[in-house]
Every structure is written in C-alpha cells, then in structure tokens.
Scaffold this motif. Structure first.
Motif, PDB file in Angstrom:
ATOM      1  N   PRO A 403      -8.073   0.699 -13.647  1.00 32.79           N
ATOM      2  CA  PRO A 403      -8.937  -0.215 -14.417  1.00 32.79           C
ATOM      3  C   PRO A 403      -8.300  -1.570 -14.682  1.00 32.79           C
ATOM      4  O   PRO A 403      -8.992  -2.594 -14.682  1.00 32.79           O
ATOM      5  N   ALA A 404      -6.997  -1.626 -14.916  1.00 33.32           N
ATOM      6  CA  ALA A 404      -6.346  -2.903 -15.200  1.00 33.32           C
ATOM      7  C   ALA A 404      -6.384  -3.822 -13.981  1.00 33.32           C
ATOM      8  O   ALA A 404      -6.662  -5.026 -14.095  1.00 33.32           O
ATOM      9  N   VAL A 405      -6.094  -3.254 -12.797  1.00 31.94           N
ATOM     10  CA  VAL A 405      -6.113  -4.054 -11.569  1.00 31.94           C
ATOM     11  C   VAL A 405      -7.529  -4.526 -11.266  1.00 31.94           C
ATOM     12  O   VAL A 405      -7.756  -5.697 -10.921  1.00 31.94           O
ATOM     13  N   ARG A 406      -8.499  -3.624 -11.391  1.00 33.82           N
ATOM     14  CA  ARG A 406      -9.886  -3.994 -11.076  1.00 33.82           C
ATOM     15  C   ARG A 406     -10.396  -5.068 -12.039  1.00 33.82           C
ATOM     16  O   ARG A 406     -11.098  -5.997 -11.639  1.00 33.82           O
ATOM     17  N   ALA A 407     -10.036  -4.964 -13.303  1.00 32.05           N
ATOM     18  CA  ALA A 407     -10.470  -5.965 -14.280  1.00 32.05           C
ATOM     19  C   ALA A 407      -9.857  -7.326 -13.959  1.00 32.05           C
ATOM     20  O   ALA A 407     -10.535  -8.365 -14.038  1.00 32.05           O
ATOM     21  N   TRP A 408      -8.562  -7.313 -13.584  1.00 30.45           N
ATOM     22  CA  TRP A 408      -7.891  -8.563 -13.192  1.00 30.45           C
ATOM     23  C   TRP A 408      -8.577  -9.179 -11.976  1.00 30.45           C
ATOM     24  O   TRP A 408      -8.854 -10.397 -11.948  1.00 30.45           O
ATOM     25  N   ALA A 409      -8.851  -8.346 -10.967  1.00 26.15           N
ATOM     26  CA  ALA A 409      -9.459  -8.846  -9.730  1.00 26.15           C
ATOM     27  C   ALA A 409     -10.862  -9.389  -9.982  1.00 26.15           C
ATOM     28  O   ALA A 409     -11.237 -10.452  -9.467  1.00 26.15           O
ATOM     29  N   GLN A 410     -11.641  -8.650 -10.770  1.00 23.39           N
ATOM     30  CA  GLN A 410     -13.015  -9.077 -11.036  1.00 23.39           C
ATOM     31  C   GLN A 410     -13.029 -10.400 -11.807  1.00 23.39           C
ATOM     32  O   GLN A 410     -13.815 -11.302 -11.511  1.00 23.39           O
ATOM     33  N   ASP A 411     -12.138 -10.511 -12.781  1.00 25.39           N
ATOM     34  CA  ASP A 411     -12.070 -11.741 -13.579  1.00 25.39           C
ATOM     35  C   ASP A 411     -11.684 -12.931 -12.706  1.00 25.39           C
ATOM     36  O   ASP A 411     -12.234 -14.035 -12.861  1.00 25.39           O
ATOM     37  N   LEU A 412     -10.735 -12.716 -11.796  1.00 34.36           N
ATOM     38  CA  LEU A 412     -10.283 -13.794 -10.918  1.00 34.36           C
ATOM     39  C   LEU A 412     -11.404 -14.266  -9.994  1.00 34.36           C
ATOM     40  O   LEU A 412     -11.693 -15.465  -9.895  1.00 34.36           O
ATOM     41  N   LEU A 413     -12.077 -13.318  -9.330  1.00 35.76           N
ATOM     42  CA  LEU A 413     -13.093 -13.687  -8.345  1.00 35.76           C
ATOM     43  C   LEU A 413     -14.386 -14.157  -8.995  1.00 35.76           C
ATOM     44  O   LEU A 413     -15.140 -14.932  -8.385  1.00 35.76           O
ATOM     45  N   ARG A 415     -14.676 -16.252 -11.187  1.00 38.15           N
ATOM     46  CA  ARG A 415     -14.613 -17.696 -11.395  1.00 38.15           C
ATOM     47  C   ARG A 415     -15.372 -18.451 -10.291  1.00 38.15           C
ATOM     48  O   ARG A 415     -15.891 -19.544 -10.517  1.00 38.15           O
ATOM     49  N   LEU A 416     -15.416 -17.855  -9.107  1.00 34.64           N
ATOM     50  CA  LEU A 416     -16.064 -18.509  -7.970  1.00 34.64           C
ATOM     51  C   LEU A 416     -17.584 -18.483  -8.075  1.00 34.64           C
ATOM     52  O   LEU A 416     -18.269 -19.260  -7.399  1.00 34.64           O
ATOM     53  N   ASN A 417     -18.109 -17.569  -8.885  1.00 34.23           N
ATOM     54  CA  ASN A 417     -19.565 -17.418  -8.982  1.00 34.23           C
ATOM     55  C   ASN A 417     -20.231 -18.614  -9.643  1.00 34.23           C
ATOM     56  O   ASN A 417     -21.448 -18.798  -9.516  1.00 34.23           O
ATOM     57  N   ARG A 418     -19.457 -19.422 -10.362  1.00 36.14           N
ATOM     58  CA  ARG A 418     -20.051 -20.548 -11.084  1.00 36.14           C
ATOM     59  C   ARG A 418     -20.384 -21.713 -10.161  1.00 36.14           C
ATOM     60  O   ARG A 418     -21.084 -22.631 -10.550  1.00 36.14           O
ATOM     61  N   ASN A 422     -21.652 -21.056  -3.222  1.00 33.37           N
ATOM     62  CA  ASN A 422     -21.313 -19.677  -2.831  1.00 33.37           C
ATOM     63  C   ASN A 422     -19.909 -19.629  -2.209  1.00 33.37           C
ATOM     64  O   ASN A 422     -19.709 -19.117  -1.103  1.00 33.37           O
ATOM     65  N   LEU A 423     -18.954 -20.158  -2.963  1.00 37.62           N
ATOM     66  CA  LEU A 423     -17.568 -20.168  -2.493  1.00 37.62           C
ATOM     67  C   LEU A 423     -17.036 -18.767  -2.259  1.00 37.62           C
ATOM     68  O   LEU A 423     -16.224 -18.539  -1.359  1.00 37.62           O
ATOM     69  N   ARG A 424     -17.519 -17.818  -3.050  1.00 41.15           N
ATOM     70  CA  ARG A 424     -16.992 -16.458  -2.934  1.00 41.15           C
ATOM     71  C   ARG A 424     -17.321 -15.848  -1.576  1.00 41.15           C
ATOM     72  O   ARG A 424     -16.472 -15.225  -0.938  1.00 41.15           O
ATOM     73  N   LEU A 462      -9.401 -21.109  -8.586  1.00 38.58           N
ATOM     74  CA  LEU A 462      -8.546 -19.917  -8.692  1.00 38.58           C
ATOM     75  C   LEU A 462      -7.124 -20.274  -9.134  1.00 38.58           C
ATOM     76  O   LEU A 462      -6.325 -19.375  -9.412  1.00 38.58           O
ATOM     77  N   GLU A 463      -6.801 -21.580  -9.136  1.00 39.35           N
ATOM     78  CA  GLU A 463      -5.456 -22.062  -9.466  1.00 39.35           C
ATOM     79  C   GLU A 463      -4.411 -21.471  -8.536  1.00 39.35           C
ATOM     80  O   GLU A 463      -3.316 -21.073  -8.944  1.00 39.35           O
ATOM     81  N   ARG A 464      -4.766 -21.421  -7.267  1.00 41.92           N
ATOM     82  CA  ARG A 464      -3.877 -20.864  -6.253  1.00 41.92           C
ATOM     83  C   ARG A 464      -4.056 -21.610  -4.943  1.00 41.92           C
ATOM     84  O   ARG A 464      -5.169 -22.030  -4.614  1.00 41.92           O
ATOM     85  N   GLN A 465      -2.935 -21.755  -4.199  1.00 45.82           N
ATOM     86  CA  GLN A 465      -3.003 -22.363  -2.871  1.00 45.82           C
ATOM     87  C   GLN A 465      -3.514 -21.328  -1.878  1.00 45.82           C
ATOM     88  O   GLN A 465      -3.005 -20.204  -1.826  1.00 45.82           O
TER      89      GLN A 465
END
Length: 501
Positions: A403-413, A415-418, A422-424, A462-465
């Motif tokens: 659950p911790a990993v999935r929550a982190w991943a969902q929160d990160l991705l 951000r693209l939905n805004r 359709n960057l995601r 995403l604040e990532r290269q």
C-alpha cells in the motif's frame, strides 16, 4: 649608424640605449620567445645568428658553419666565449647555460664587433639563459601538474569500481590520510569549459588540497571533488559565490565504495542547482520507492535478481556491477570516460550482465528494475547477506504491490492528470517504446516533436529529469509498474537462479 653597424637613436642622459629597452621587452610574459629574441639580435646587430645545443641541434636562428673545436670547448664548460675573424667574417661564440645542457650562441658579421655590438650580444645571451630556464621550469611544472592530475583521475576511477584498497594505496604516496575516512561526499562544480583549468586550481586552493580534485573526463566543464571533510561543502559554496555562471551539486555522504552512487547523486543535484539563486544544491533525500518496501524483502529480491553474477570472481563481479550501475545512469561514452576504459568495453560488460540476468536493456522497465537492484545492492545489502538460497523471495510485483508503494506511485502520476494534453498517456507510451519518440509518436498518431514536448512538459510537474536516463526516470518507470500501467519486465536469469517454491 656607427661603424660597427648598431642602429641607435638618441636617448636622454642617464637613460639606457634603445636596444636595452627593446631587449627588456623580451622578458615580458607576452614576449618570452627564444626564437623571436634570436631574430631580434640578428636584426639589431646586422648579423647572422644561430643558437645550437651541445649535440649540434639548431634551437633558433639560422645554421652557421662553425669550427667544432671552440664549440666543444664551450659546451664542455672549459671556456665561456670565443672570437674569430678571417675570410671577411667576424664571429663571436658565447656560452648560454641551459638547465639540462649548455648551448652556444654564434653571431657572425661582415664588419668588426664594436663595444655596443658586443654589449648587445653579451646581454642577449644572458636574457636567453633566463628564457631557457623559465621555459624548462614551466615545462617541468606542466609535466608535474599533468602527472598529478592523471594520478588523481586514476584514484577516482579505482573508487568508481569499488577498489578502495588500491585507491588508498595510490593516494597514500602524495596525499597521506586523504582517503583514510570510511565515508565521503562527492561534489561536481560546473563552469565554462574554457576556464576549467583555472577552476581546478581554485578548487585545490580552496580545499587546501585536502580533497581529491579531478577534471571530469566525460564533461568538459565539470570538476569532480571527493572529500571526507564536512568543511568542503562550505568552501566550495564560497568559491561558487565568487564566480558567475558557476554551479555546484553535492551528494549525500556515502561510503568510499559507493563513490559511483555519490557521483550520480552529485550530477543530479547539479541539474537542480541551475534553478537555484545560490547556484548550489545537495542531493535531496526525497521519498524513494525502495524506502517504502520492507528492507528484508527488498534484500531477498535483490539477492535473487543478482544471483546469476554470484559465481563470478569477486573482482569481475564488482567490475561488472560498477560499470552497469554507471552505464544505466549515463551514456556508454561518458561511462567509458569516467572509468578510463573504451566504450566498447562498457558495452561488452553491460551486454554480459544482460545475458546473465536474461534481460534486455533496450527495455526501460528492465533498466529501471536492474537499477533498483543495483541501488539496493550498495545501499541496503552493504555486506549483509541476502536471503538464504533455500528461502523463497518475493517477486517484483509483490514488492510494488504494498500500500505504501502504490500510494506513492499514484500520488506521483496523478500530478500529470491536471494537464489537458494527457501527458500521462504520452509518458506511458514513450516509456513502453523504450524512450523512443518516433515509435511512441506512431503509436499515438502524433508528431515525434509533440511526444518530446509532452515528456519535457512532464519534467517540472514530476520534478524529475526524464529525457536524460538516470535515477529520476527509473523512479517514474517504477511508479508506472506499481500502478499497473506497464507490464513487468522479463529477467529470465533471475528466474532460473531462484529456488523452487
């Protein structure tokens, strides 16, 4: 003009003659050229002039027919000068001391030498001695600096492949105690390539030579600094403050065996420094996916993934792991420069790892998963044993299903939905295409430039290269794997190495 042939202009009482003033000009930093000085003497004395060494090699001027006997007397040190006249020629030979040998200055005229001409020759010989000594000293200093720089690079390359014992042994001769500490930070200072040599000297002066300062062999504008001292960070920040267009990235503190990891962190921080007002940044210990997984389970999974390499000799295994770790962060060309090997060697080592792990590094998901294993291998295992070979270890899907990993991943991705573009979807398709914009564009039915713009647009969100392969991109790939947006990569070598359930 006098009868002796020296051209002179009137000078005030007490002032040196014009030729002396001209001669002094040859001692200025911009005028220190022996050949030009000999040409000046020829013109001033209206003579033919040669400067040759004891072997008869012409150093400057034009070759003259000389009697070997007086030349040998001068080069052997028996006499300091000689004069000869005959057959309508007047010749002066003067000893010119050289740091490694004696040279002979020969001046031949059609008219006799008067006092002024003799003075010009004598003083010119003295100036030539000074220029030759300065040149020899400069050349020796340059050779010493070059050799020292090569030695620093060799030490860094040993640290990059985790050979800390050899690195300490090499460093001990010139920099006793430099690598005695168990941990260090790596910094990368960036400036215009044209001023890097000066930047290296400033880094050495700033750190008091208590750090390993290396010209980066891969990036022309980069200087790499490895230091166990806490004070180095502040010293380098002060240096950056003094110079415009100079930036600093620093790693978290790592063991010397993790120098390659620390270097990657410093490069990542350097990219952030370009957007900071103080032009400096330290690698941010943000939430990484591996921090959200049970450490014992992650160690067991890592040991299973890398088990096909366990049968190799220790040195070979460490060499392959270190090369692959850097090769997944940087291009093969830059990895080769950092390690001091050919790019074919880098590719061959990485291909060997591919075969042993049963995977394909053209697949971004495979690269991300192997990167995770290698990152864990240096950060979590650290001498600890992995899971017992007879014990079942979790698969990647199980690790990422928490659950911790999935929550982190969902929160990160999420951000693209805004973004309405359709960057995601574009990012997911681009990753599935191995980071190839053309193939992703075909799958999406858009132009390749649109794909690149979307990926570039996702970076600040995403604040990532992403366009530069490395840890940032691999985290985003793992996030896609965790939420099920991408298929799990194949690692048949790890599967074959795992124990039966």
């Amino acid at each position: 003009m006098t009868g002796g042939g020296i051209r002179r202009t009137e000078t005030a009482v007490g002032e040196p003659p014009t030729w002396a003033q001209e001669l002094l000009e040859h001692l200025r930093p911009t005028g220190r050229d022996v050949r030009r000085l000999v040409d000046w003497l020829a013109a001033t004395a209206q003579a033919a002039v040669s400067l040759q060494d004891s072997a008869g090699t012409l150093v400057a001027g034009t070759r003259l027919p000389l009697d070997e006997a007086p030349v040998a007397d001068i080069t052997s040190g028996r006499i300091a000068s000689a004069a000869w006249e005959g057959e309508g020629r007047h010749l002066r030979l003067v000893k010119v001391a050289h740091p490694s040998r004696i040279c002979v200055l020969a001046v031949s005229r059609d008219v006799p030498f008067d006092r002024n001409t003799s003075d010009v020759v004598t003083h010119t010989a003295q100036v030539i001695e000074l220029l030759l000594a300065a040149h020899e000293s400069t050349a020796a200093g340059h050779r010493l600096r070059r050799a020292t720089a090569d030695l620093r690079l060799a030490i860094l390359q040993l640290l990059m492949v985790e050979d800390t014992v050899a690195a300490r042994r090499v460093a001990a001769g010139l920099w006793p105690g430099l690598l005695d500490a168990d941990t260090a930070c790596v910094y990368v200072v960036e400036s215009d390539p044209g001023r890097r040599d000066r930047l290296v000297e400033e880094c050495l002066d700033t750190t008091g030579e208590e750090a390993l300062v290396v010209r980066c062999p891969a990036m022309d504008g980069h200087v790499i600094v490895v230091s166990p001292r806490e004070a180095t960070a502040g010293e380098l920040r002060s240096l950056v403050e003094r110079h415009p267009d100079t930036f600093l990235g620093g790693s978290a503190r790592q063991s010397l065996a993790r120098t390659a990891t620390a270097y990657g962190q410093a490069v990542s921080a350097l990219a952030v420094a370009h957007f900071r007002t103080d032009k400096t940044a330290v690698y941010a210990e943000r939430t990484h996916p591996e921090r959200l997984v049970d450490p014992a389970a992650l160690r067991g999974w890592t040991a299973r993934v890398l088990r096909p390499l366990d049968a190799l000799p220790h040195h070979t295994r460490a060499e392959l792991l270190a090369t692959t770790r850097l090769g997944l962060e940087f291009t093969a060309v830059n990895t080769a420069k950092v390690l001091g090997v050919s790019r074919n060697t880098v590719r061959a080592r990485m291909e060997r790892v591919e075969v042993m792990l049963g995977t394909d590094f053209d697949d971004l998901t495979a690269r991300a998963v192997v990167h995770l294993a290698l990152h864990t291998q240096v950060n979590l295992l650290d001498g600890q044993a992995g899971a017992d070979p007879g014990t079942a270890s979790p698969c990647l899907a199980d690790l990422l299903a928490g659950p911790a990993v999935r929550a982190w991943a969902q929160d990160l991705l999420d951000r693209l939905n805004r973004d309405t573009r359709n960057l995601r979807r574009t990012l997911r398709t681009w990753i599935a295409a191995g980071g190839n914009a053309e193939r992703a564009a075909q799958a999406l039915g858009v132009h390749a430039q649109t794909v690149r713009e979307h990926v570039r647009g996702a970076e600040p969100v995403l604040e990532r290269q992403l366009l530069a392969a490395g840890a940032d991109l691999y985290e985003v790939v793992l996030a896609h794997l965790a939420v099920g947006d991408l298929e799990q990569p194949v690692l048949t070598g790890a599967s074959q190495a795992s124990p039966p359930a």
